[in-house]
Design a protein around this motif. Structure first.
Motif, PDB file in Angstrom:
ATOM      1  N   ARG A 132       0.691  -1.208   0.116  1.00  0.00           N
ATOM      2  CA  ARG A 132      -0.058  -0.070   0.005  1.00  0.00           C
ATOM      3  C   ARG A 132       0.816   1.319   0.175  1.00  0.00           C
ATOM      4  N   LEU A 133       1.681   1.306   0.690  1.00  0.00           N
ATOM      5  CA  LEU A 133       2.886   2.368   1.033  1.00  0.00           C
ATOM      6  C   LEU A 133       3.616   2.489  -0.346  1.00  0.00           C
ATOM      7  N   VAL A 134       3.994   1.508  -0.790  1.00  0.00           N
ATOM      8  CA  VAL A 134       4.872   1.594  -2.103  1.00  0.00           C
ATOM      9  C   VAL A 134       4.043   2.329  -3.314  1.00  0.00           C
ATOM     10  N   GLU A 135       2.867   1.689  -3.535  1.00  0.00           N
ATOM     11  CA  GLU A 135       1.862   1.946  -4.656  1.00  0.00           C
ATOM     12  C   GLU A 135       1.342   3.080  -4.562  1.00  0.00           C
ATOM     13  N   LYS A 136       1.193   3.742  -3.278  1.00  0.00           N
ATOM     14  CA  LYS A 136       0.659   5.193  -3.268  1.00  0.00           C
ATOM     15  C   LYS A 136       1.628   6.190  -3.308  1.00  0.00           C
TER      16      LYS A 136
END
Length: 306
Positions: free
Chosen positions: A156-160
């Motif tokens: 979630r962190l990486v893709e946001k």
């Protein structure tokens, strides 16, 4: 223990890194394949693809090991010799190719806990997290939750907030830069669905790194694991476990030892056939023989669990 000498040469597609004697590409590949939800590299067959940013340039690396004597790294576009040197240094660090594991294996031969794992996973390296912010983020995300959920939070962190490069229709993600996260508020991170505390810790660490108060160089200058741990545990949200995790996976302190790690305790239970969690005194007793190899001992014991 880890040498900074990187043994590599250029070739037509990119570069070749020469690997040390106790190295098994397939063992490291098996370790890297442990989660189907990994978002920072793709493994297909015997090849790892991952994006890497050198300066402002995003590159796609394809890493394969035709034999255990060397790793081939091909790069999807032409780069300078200097960039190849930086790529070689990154891969060398990621696979911990500077460590001479002979003394570790000699010690493990007679060790009640390590004897079997050292034989079974011979050639496995402590796969690193060369980027300091990524190592901290992974440590913070992983606090008090299981590995599966930690991978979900990381994705979630990486893709946001991460950047990516696209190649043959696939996005290859880069971990968000500390500078990116440093500029955020807790509200910005709300839809990642992690605790408010974790959001605070993540933003705090990102700010310390992006404003230069925290760096790999400074931590390495501390010289020993105790001094480095002390420096890290002064940071809010960084307890001994996270500190030792970062010192082990990013800074390569050979005696970093996350003694309170649940995985370590579970592995000891599995190997000894015990029903209960080992007491700290028991772990200290086992680990007395591991002096200066605590990080490798921990990594090999973790490996027993999956």
């Amino acid at each position: 223990m880890s040498s900074h000498f990187v043994n590599w040469k250029e070739d037509e597609n990119g570069l070749v890194l020469f690997t040390p004697h106790e190295f098994s590409f397939s063992e490291n590949l098996r370790y890297l394949s442990r989660s189907a939800n990994e978002c920072l590299y793709e493994i297909s067959g015997e090849t790892i693809r991952r994006a890497l940013s050198i300066g402002k340039v995003k590159l796609l690396l394809e890493i394969s090991g035709e034999s255990d004597q060397f790793l081939s790294v091909s790069i999807h576009k032409p780069v300078t010799h200097q960039m190849k040197a930086e790529i070689a240094a990154y891969v060398h660090d990621w696979f911990d190719l500077g460590a001479n594991l002979t003394p570790f294996y000699e010690m493990a031969q007679t060790d009640p806990l390590l004897q079997k794992p050292a034989e079974q996973f011979f050639g496995l390296r402590v796969m690193g997290i060369p980027d300091l912010f990524e190592a901290f983020a992974w440590g913070i995300l992983g606090q008090q939750i299981n590995l599966t959920y930690a991978y979900t939070l990381k994705r979630r962190l990486v893709e946001k907030y991460g950047e990516w490069l696209e190649y043959e229709g696939i996005r290859y993600w880069l971990f968000p830069a500390a500078e990116t996260i440093a500029g955020l508020t807790i509200e910005d991170l709300a839809d990642l669905k992690m605790t408010v505390k974790k959001c605070e810790y993540l933003i705090d660490v990102a700010r310390l790194i992006s404003n230069g108060e925290l760096s790999k160089e400074d931590l390495l200058k501390e010289g020993d694991v105790k001094a480095a741990e002390k420096k890290l545990t002064k940071i809010r949200g960084i307890g001994p476990w996270t500190a030792h995790y970062v010192l082990m996976r990013c800074l390569r302190f050979p005696n970093a030892f996350p003694i309170d790690d649940v995985g370590l305790h579970n592995a000891i239970k599995v190997i000894t056939g015990s029903e209960r969690k080992p007491a700290k005194a028991e772990i200290l007793n086992y680990s007395a023989a591991w002096k200066n190899w605590e990080a490798y001992a921990t990594f090999y014991l973790w490996r027993v669990l999956y």
